[in-house]
Design a protein around this motif. Structure first.
Motif, PDB file in Angstrom:
ATOM      1  N   LYS A 104      28.145  35.646 -14.849  1.00  0.00           N
ATOM      2  CA  LYS A 104      29.680  35.364 -15.111  1.00  0.00           C
ATOM      3  C   LYS A 104      30.749  35.401 -13.957  1.00  0.00           C
ATOM      4  CE  LYS A 104      32.490  34.385 -18.608  1.00  0.00           C
ATOM      5  NZ  LYS A 104      32.520  33.259 -19.011  1.00  0.00           N
ATOM      6  N   LYS A 139      26.417  19.552 -23.833  1.00  0.00           N
ATOM      7  CA  LYS A 139      26.861  21.158 -23.060  1.00  0.00           C
ATOM      8  C   LYS A 139      27.240  20.536 -21.705  1.00  0.00           C
ATOM      9  CE  LYS A 139      23.399  23.947 -25.511  1.00  0.00           C
ATOM     10  NZ  LYS A 139      22.188  24.960 -25.398  1.00  0.00           N
ATOM     11  N   ASP A 161      27.402  23.733 -17.680  1.00  0.00           N
ATOM     12  CA  ASP A 161      27.020  23.816 -19.253  1.00  0.00           C
ATOM     13  C   ASP A 161      27.573  25.442 -19.432  1.00  0.00           C
ATOM     14  OD1 ASP A 161      25.436  25.783 -17.595  1.00  0.00           O
ATOM     15  OD2 ASP A 161      23.525  24.754 -18.140  1.00  0.00           O
ATOM     16  N   SER A 162      28.178  26.169 -18.381  1.00  0.00           N
ATOM     17  CA  SER A 162      28.782  27.322 -18.616  1.00  0.00           C
ATOM     18  C   SER A 162      27.831  28.769 -18.385  1.00  0.00           C
ATOM     19  CB  SER A 162      29.684  27.665 -19.812  1.00  0.00           C
ATOM     20  OG  SER A 162      30.546  26.605 -19.918  1.00  0.00           O
ATOM     21  N   VAL A 163      26.677  28.123 -18.465  1.00  0.00           N
ATOM     22  CA  VAL A 163      25.619  29.366 -18.337  1.00  0.00           C
ATOM     23  C   VAL A 163      24.578  29.125 -17.150  1.00  0.00           C
ATOM     24  CG1 VAL A 163      23.588  30.379 -19.558  1.00  0.00           C
ATOM     25  CG2 VAL A 163      25.542  29.416 -20.845  1.00  0.00           C
ATOM     26  N   HIS A 164      24.014  28.048 -16.829  1.00  0.00           N
ATOM     27  CA  HIS A 164      23.102  27.699 -15.642  1.00  0.00           C
ATOM     28  C   HIS A 164      23.699  26.777 -14.630  1.00  0.00           C
ATOM     29  CE1 HIS A 164      20.412  30.240 -18.143  1.00  0.00           C
ATOM     30  NE2 HIS A 164      20.473  29.143 -19.404  1.00  0.00           N
TER      31      HIS A 164
END
Length: 313
Positions: A104, A139, A161-164
């Motif tokens: 994050k 996404k 995608d805010s994650v990966h």
């Protein structure tokens, strides 16, 4: 500061220019109706909008135009899945750099970096606008930065995608950026014209402005001086000469700009009450942003298609 005096062969050239401008001012300064004419641009034959898919072993896929080609980023320090989309017809490159997200904290830093890189152009940009990119079904989220003015990069964005996954894009024209200094606002106005001198590869840009108040008049006069003295960095000298034809109510200042400056001469003419016109002479030896503006708009359409088609694999 004495009256404007130009000598020899140079005198004849500038007197001819001035005579043409005075005729133009007389034509535009009356009360008759006139039709707005858009500012002219160099003729550019744009290719047909056709697209193809890209999916070459990286964790993303998108659509891009057939008149562009993609190659790996070969610069030192480039990482896997860093690519360049080349627009050879327009001498432009869209740099795309991919970064996997591992935390994050790293994600927040990448988002902040994108903003920092875009706003590094604040010094030369006239404006930087941010637009939200949001395609929840795929996404795909991000921000698009529109950079106007005399900046090196004309548009930037990031997608995630805010994650990966995270990818950043930056569009550059591979020429020296130069915003036409005689255009204080985008969009042509009535009686804005370009006087072309094809034999000398030169253009005299003429922009007319009706005077609506004393305050506006003072601002126009100050703008003319500001635009002329923006060339101070490359000019060896900038001289001011008074233009005064009381019988025709034509007054103004002529700026002679010597040295390796983009504009060789500028001036303004006015009757001090109703009419104002500004001129700037350029020899077309280097590209300016106003000449590539249609190309920029054309490629921005492609970038919009690419962004809209973007998906993670």
């Amino acid at each position: 500061m004495g009256d404007l005096e130009l000598k020899g062969e140079t005198s004849m050239k500038y007197v001819s220019l001035l005579a043409a401008v005075l005729l133009f001012l007389a034509a535009c300064g009356g009360n008759h109706e006139y039709a707005p004419k858009p500012r002219g641009y160099y003729r550019i034959a744009f290719p047909k909008k056709e697209y193809q898919g890209y999916a070459a072993g990286c964790p993303y896929a998108f659509t891009y135009p057939k008149y562009a080609f993609i190659e790996p980023d070969k610069k030192r320090g480039a990482k896997p899945c860093w690519i360049n989309m080349q627009f050879p017809r327009f001498n432009a490159t869209l740099h795309l750099s991919y970064q996997p997200i591992t935390s994050k904290k790293e994600f927040n830093q990448l988002v902040e970096d994108a903003r920092t890189f875009a706003f590094k152009h604040t010094v030369k940009a006239t404006s930087i606008d941010e637009g939200i990119i949001h395609y929840a079904d795929k996404k795909v989220y991000g921000i698009y930065y529109t950079i106007d003015g005399n900046a090196a990069s004309s548009a930037q964005f990031f997608l995630t995608d805010s994650v990966h996954n995270y990818i950043r894009g930056a569009l550059y024209f591979n020429t020296e950026p130069r915003l036409d200094s005689i255009q204080p606002v985008r969009g042509a106005k009535p009686c804005w014209i370009n006087m072309q001198f094809p034999r000398f590869n030169a253009t005299l840009h003429l922009s007319y402005q009706p005077i609506t108040s004393k305050k506006e008049f003072n601002q126009l006069v100050e703008d003319a001086r500001t635009f002329a003295f923006k060339h101070t960095v490359k000019a060896t000298s900038i001289d001011e000469g008074i233009i005064h034809y009381a019988d025709k109510k034509v007054y103004g200042i002529y700026y002679t700009i010597d040295g390796n400056a983009a504009s060789s001469a500028q001036f303004f003419l006015t009757d001090s009450v109703h009419n104002y016109i500004r001129g700037a002479l350029y020899f077309n030896t280097e590209p300016r942003l106003d000449s590539i503006q249609p190309v920029l708009s054309f490629i921005k359409q492609d970038m919009a298609v690419m962004i809209k088609s973007f998906k993670w694999k």
